[in-house]
Design a protein around this motif. Structure first.
Motif, PDB file in Angstrom:
ATOM      1  N   GLU A 177       0.855  -1.176   0.000  1.00  0.00           N
ATOM      2  CA  GLU A 177       0.000   0.000   0.000  1.00  0.00           C
ATOM      3  C   GLU A 177       0.902   1.239   0.000  1.00  0.00           C
ATOM      4  O   GLU A 177       2.040   1.175   0.476  1.00  0.00           O
ATOM      5  CB  GLU A 177      -0.913   0.030   1.231  1.00  0.00           C
ATOM      6  N   PRO A 178       0.413   2.385  -0.482  1.00  0.00           N
ATOM      7  CA  PRO A 178       1.242   3.595  -0.482  1.00  0.00           C
ATOM      8  C   PRO A 178       1.616   4.041   0.925  1.00  0.00           C
ATOM      9  O   PRO A 178       0.882   3.804   1.890  1.00  0.00           O
ATOM     10  CB  PRO A 178       0.335   4.632  -1.161  1.00  0.00           C
ATOM     11  N   ALA A 179       2.738   4.703   1.042  1.00  0.00           N
ATOM     12  CA  ALA A 179       3.180   5.225   2.336  1.00  0.00           C
ATOM     13  C   ALA A 179       2.288   6.384   2.771  1.00  0.00           C
ATOM     14  O   ALA A 179       1.692   7.079   1.952  1.00  0.00           O
ATOM     15  CB  ALA A 179       4.626   5.703   2.229  1.00  0.00           C
ATOM     16  N   ILE A 180       2.195   6.602   4.083  1.00  0.00           N
ATOM     17  CA  ILE A 180       1.427   7.734   4.592  1.00  0.00           C
ATOM     18  C   ILE A 180       2.210   9.025   4.371  1.00  0.00           C
ATOM     19  O   ILE A 180       3.426   9.007   4.166  1.00  0.00           O
ATOM     20  CB  ILE A 180       1.083   7.573   6.086  1.00  0.00           C
ATOM     21  N   THR A 181       1.509  10.144   4.432  1.00  0.00           N
ATOM     22  CA  THR A 181       2.145  11.445   4.270  1.00  0.00           C
ATOM     23  C   THR A 181       2.603  11.979   5.619  1.00  0.00           C
ATOM     24  O   THR A 181       2.224  11.476   6.676  1.00  0.00           O
ATOM     25  CB  THR A 181       1.170  12.463   3.654  1.00  0.00           C
ATOM     26  N   GLN A 182       3.409  13.043   5.571  1.00  0.00           N
ATOM     27  CA  GLN A 182       3.869  13.670   6.798  1.00  0.00           C
ATOM     28  C   GLN A 182       2.685  14.220   7.600  1.00  0.00           C
ATOM     29  O   GLN A 182       2.674  14.151   8.830  1.00  0.00           O
ATOM     30  CB  GLN A 182       4.850  14.801   6.458  1.00  0.00           C
ATOM     31  N   GLN A 183       1.687  14.743   6.917  1.00  0.00           N
ATOM     32  CA  GLN A 183       0.506  15.261   7.593  1.00  0.00           C
ATOM     33  C   GLN A 183      -0.214  14.154   8.357  1.00  0.00           C
ATOM     34  O   GLN A 183      -0.653  14.340   9.502  1.00  0.00           O
ATOM     35  CB  GLN A 183      -0.448  15.897   6.579  1.00  0.00           C
ATOM     36  N   GLU A 213      -2.297   0.513   7.261  1.00  0.00           N
ATOM     37  CA  GLU A 213      -1.870   0.475   8.662  1.00  0.00           C
ATOM     38  C   GLU A 213      -2.299   1.743   9.392  1.00  0.00           C
ATOM     39  O   GLU A 213      -2.703   1.704  10.559  1.00  0.00           O
ATOM     40  CB  GLU A 213      -0.352   0.294   8.725  1.00  0.00           C
ATOM     41  N   TYR A 214      -2.229   2.863   8.687  1.00  0.00           N
ATOM     42  CA  TYR A 214      -2.678   4.136   9.258  1.00  0.00           C
ATOM     43  C   TYR A 214      -4.169   4.078   9.585  1.00  0.00           C
ATOM     44  O   TYR A 214      -4.609   4.510  10.661  1.00  0.00           O
ATOM     45  CB  TYR A 214      -2.389   5.263   8.268  1.00  0.00           C
ATOM     46  N   GLN A 215      -4.966   3.518   8.682  1.00  0.00           N
ATOM     47  CA  GLN A 215      -6.404   3.397   8.917  1.00  0.00           C
ATOM     48  C   GLN A 215      -6.706   2.492  10.107  1.00  0.00           C
ATOM     49  O   GLN A 215      -7.596   2.785  10.913  1.00  0.00           O
ATOM     50  CB  GLN A 215      -7.084   2.880   7.652  1.00  0.00           C
ATOM     51  N   LEU A 216      -5.950   1.389  10.214  1.00  0.00           N
ATOM     52  CA  LEU A 216      -6.159   0.466  11.339  1.00  0.00           C
ATOM     53  C   LEU A 216      -5.860   1.148  12.671  1.00  0.00           C
ATOM     54  O   LEU A 216      -6.639   1.048  13.628  1.00  0.00           O
ATOM     55  CB  LEU A 216      -5.279  -0.776  11.162  1.00  0.00           C
ATOM     56  N   LEU A 217      -4.726   1.838  12.748  1.00  0.00           N
ATOM     57  CA  LEU A 217      -4.359   2.511  13.985  1.00  0.00           C
ATOM     58  C   LEU A 217      -5.316   3.649  14.310  1.00  0.00           C
ATOM     59  O   LEU A 217      -5.654   3.879  15.473  1.00  0.00           O
ATOM     60  CB  LEU A 217      -2.924   3.035  13.890  1.00  0.00           C
ATOM     61  N   SER A 218      -5.754   4.377  13.285  1.00  0.00           N
ATOM     62  CA  SER A 218      -6.708   5.466  13.495  1.00  0.00           C
ATOM     63  C   SER A 218      -8.018   4.933  14.056  1.00  0.00           C
ATOM     64  O   SER A 218      -8.613   5.527  14.970  1.00  0.00           O
ATOM     65  CB  SER A 218      -6.973   6.208  12.186  1.00  0.00           C
ATOM     66  N   ALA A 219      -8.498   3.806  13.515  1.00  0.00           N
ATOM     67  CA  ALA A 219      -9.731   3.197  14.010  1.00  0.00           C
ATOM     68  C   ALA A 219      -9.569   2.710  15.445  1.00  0.00           C
ATOM     69  O   ALA A 219     -10.482   2.864  16.277  1.00  0.00           O
ATOM     70  CB  ALA A 219     -10.143   2.037  13.112  1.00  0.00           C
ATOM     71  N   LEU A 220      -8.410   2.145  15.753  1.00  0.00           N
ATOM     72  CA  LEU A 220      -8.159   1.657  17.106  1.00  0.00           C
ATOM     73  C   LEU A 220      -8.137   2.822  18.107  1.00  0.00           C
ATOM     74  O   LEU A 220      -8.751   2.745  19.178  1.00  0.00           O
ATOM     75  CB  LEU A 220      -6.810   0.925  17.140  1.00  0.00           C
ATOM     76  N   ILE A 221      -7.472   3.901  17.737  1.00  0.00           N
ATOM     77  CA  ILE A 221      -7.410   5.069  18.616  1.00  0.00           C
ATOM     78  C   ILE A 221      -8.780   5.676  18.830  1.00  0.00           C
ATOM     79  O   ILE A 221      -9.170   6.040  19.948  1.00  0.00           O
ATOM     80  CB  ILE A 221      -6.435   6.114  18.021  1.00  0.00           C
ATOM     81  N   ALA A 222      -9.566   5.747  17.738  1.00  0.00           N
ATOM     82  CA  ALA A 222     -10.920   6.304  17.841  1.00  0.00           C
ATOM     83  C   ALA A 222     -11.796   5.455  18.759  1.00  0.00           C
ATOM     84  O   ALA A 222     -12.563   5.983  19.573  1.00  0.00           O
ATOM     85  CB  ALA A 222     -11.545   6.394  16.451  1.00  0.00           C
ATOM     86  N   LYS A 223     -11.669   4.129  18.663  1.00  0.00           N
ATOM     87  CA  LYS A 223     -12.448   3.224  19.505  1.00  0.00           C
ATOM     88  C   LYS A 223     -12.052   3.366  20.960  1.00  0.00           C
ATOM     89  O   LYS A 223     -12.913   3.460  21.859  1.00  0.00           O
ATOM     90  CB  LYS A 223     -12.245   1.780  19.029  1.00  0.00           C
ATOM     91  N   LEU A 224     -10.768   3.395  21.238  1.00  0.00           N
ATOM     92  CA  LEU A 224     -10.283   3.530  22.615  1.00  0.00           C
ATOM     93  C   LEU A 224     -10.668   4.873  23.216  1.00  0.00           C
ATOM     94  O   LEU A 224     -10.946   4.976  24.420  1.00  0.00           O
ATOM     95  CB  LEU A 224      -8.777   3.345  22.652  1.00  0.00           C
ATOM     96  N   ALA A 225     -10.708   5.898  22.374  1.00  0.00           N
ATOM     97  CA  ALA A 225     -11.066   7.219  22.863  1.00  0.00           C
ATOM     98  C   ALA A 225     -12.532   7.305  23.280  1.00  0.00           C
ATOM     99  O   ALA A 225     -12.901   8.071  24.166  1.00  0.00           O
ATOM    100  CB  ALA A 225     -10.757   8.280  21.804  1.00  0.00           C
ATOM    101  N   LYS A 226     -13.394   6.495  22.637  1.00  0.00           N
ATOM    102  CA  LYS A 226     -14.822   6.504  22.942  1.00  0.00           C
ATOM    103  C   LYS A 226     -15.154   5.669  24.172  1.00  0.00           C
ATOM    104  O   LYS A 226     -16.074   5.970  24.920  1.00  0.00           O
ATOM    105  CB  LYS A 226     -15.620   5.988  21.742  1.00  0.00           C
TER     106      LYS A 226
END
Length: 303
Positions: A239-245, A289-302
């Protein structure tokens, strides 16, 4: 997107021999931060043009590009006309997947330090792998390769008097150091651009002209010369690499989650964000991988 870039994206990715130096060099942008003298911007543009680089970004210059810039640019004046002026470093590198920073000394929480030649090798290997991935995915999805995104790599250069700040250096995945007199290893910013650009151009010529055996010999020679270098280059990309942003967004979300969970004090974060950012650079995340981690963080935050 320029015709040069689109032709590169559409060309076969199996071999680098079909690519020209310009195909690679158009993926690189020089980013000058908070420059004081307009003449130095012009001198940097001339240095870039001499070594085939064409993309210049200037972050919050103290004085605008002027006649002294043009006179110092000489044959590289077109780079000044097309230069992008941005108010912040974040906006300059937000869509970059890989960031290098020129630095003459080690800083707090250092990133991997590489020579200009090693930096050039990392850059071109990254471009090859991203193009190969994009071409493969385009073929699989029955799309034309020219619709894929251009790999975007930034090289940061700091102020004339004090270089880049620790906060700015923290955005970089690698720090480039030029071998110089240890008693005074400080170059004028335009000279630093010239030196690093010359190594990149020279390695690009080797990269596109050498056969596999010659490239292997270069790799072995560099490994022997720099056997203590501690760097990690991701070998396989599906998959493509994530951006700096995206990396900075992930750092901010992780920091906020740690504060929310009582694992960090919002008033005393110290170097936590920088360490998380460095960890992300070392891991070299892709988009899935970015999407997976983002989803995990969002779930833990809720919860």
């Amino acid at each position: 997107m320029s015709n040069d870039v689109s032709s590169f994206l559409a060309s076969p990715a199996a071999s680098t021999l079909s690519h020209t130096a310009n195909d690679y060099l158009t993926c690189l942008q020089v980013v000058m931060v908070n420059t004081t003298l307009p003449a130095n911007i012009g001198s940097a543009a001339r240095a870039m043009h001499t070594m085939g680089l064409s993309r210049l970004t200037v972050v919050n210059p103290k004085l605008p590009i002027d006649e002294t810039s043009i006179s110092h640019a000489a044959g590289g004046s077109d780079l000044l006309s097309s230069a992008i002026i941005t108010p912040t470093l974040e906006s300059a590198i937000g869509n970059c997947q890989l960031v290098f920073a020129a630095s003459s000394r080690s800083r707090h929480l250092p990133r991997p330090v590489v020579t200009p030649t090693q930096a050039a090798k990392i850059m071109l290997d990254f471009i090859d792998k991203q193009i190969a991935l994009d071409t493969t995915k385009s073929t699989t999805d029955n799309q034309t390769a020219h619709t894929t995104n251009q790999p975007n790599i930034a090289i940061l250069f700091g102020r004339e008097d004090r270089g880049l700040t620790n906060e700015e250096l923290a955005y970089a995945d690698y720090h480039i150091q030029i071998d110089a007199n240890p008693a005074y290893p400080v170059l004028n910013v335009a000279s630093a651009v010239q030196v690093i650009a010359s190594f990149i151009f020279a390695y690009t010529q080797t990269h596109i002209n050498a056969d596999t055996d010659k490239l292997g010999m270069i790799d072995k020679a560099e490994a022997a010369e720099h056997s203590t270098l501690n760097t990690y280059v991701r070998q396989q990309w599906d998959e493509p690499a994530i951006t700096q942003q995206q990396l900075q967004q992930l750092t901010e979300r992780t920091t906020a989650l740690m504060v929310q969970r009582g694992l960090a004090d919002s008033e005393h974060l110290k170097s936590l964000p920088s360490r998380l950012s460095r960890l992300g650079s070392r891991i070299q995340l892709d988009q899935k991988e970015y999407q997976l981690l983002s989803a995990l963080i969002a779930k833990l935050a809720k919860d």
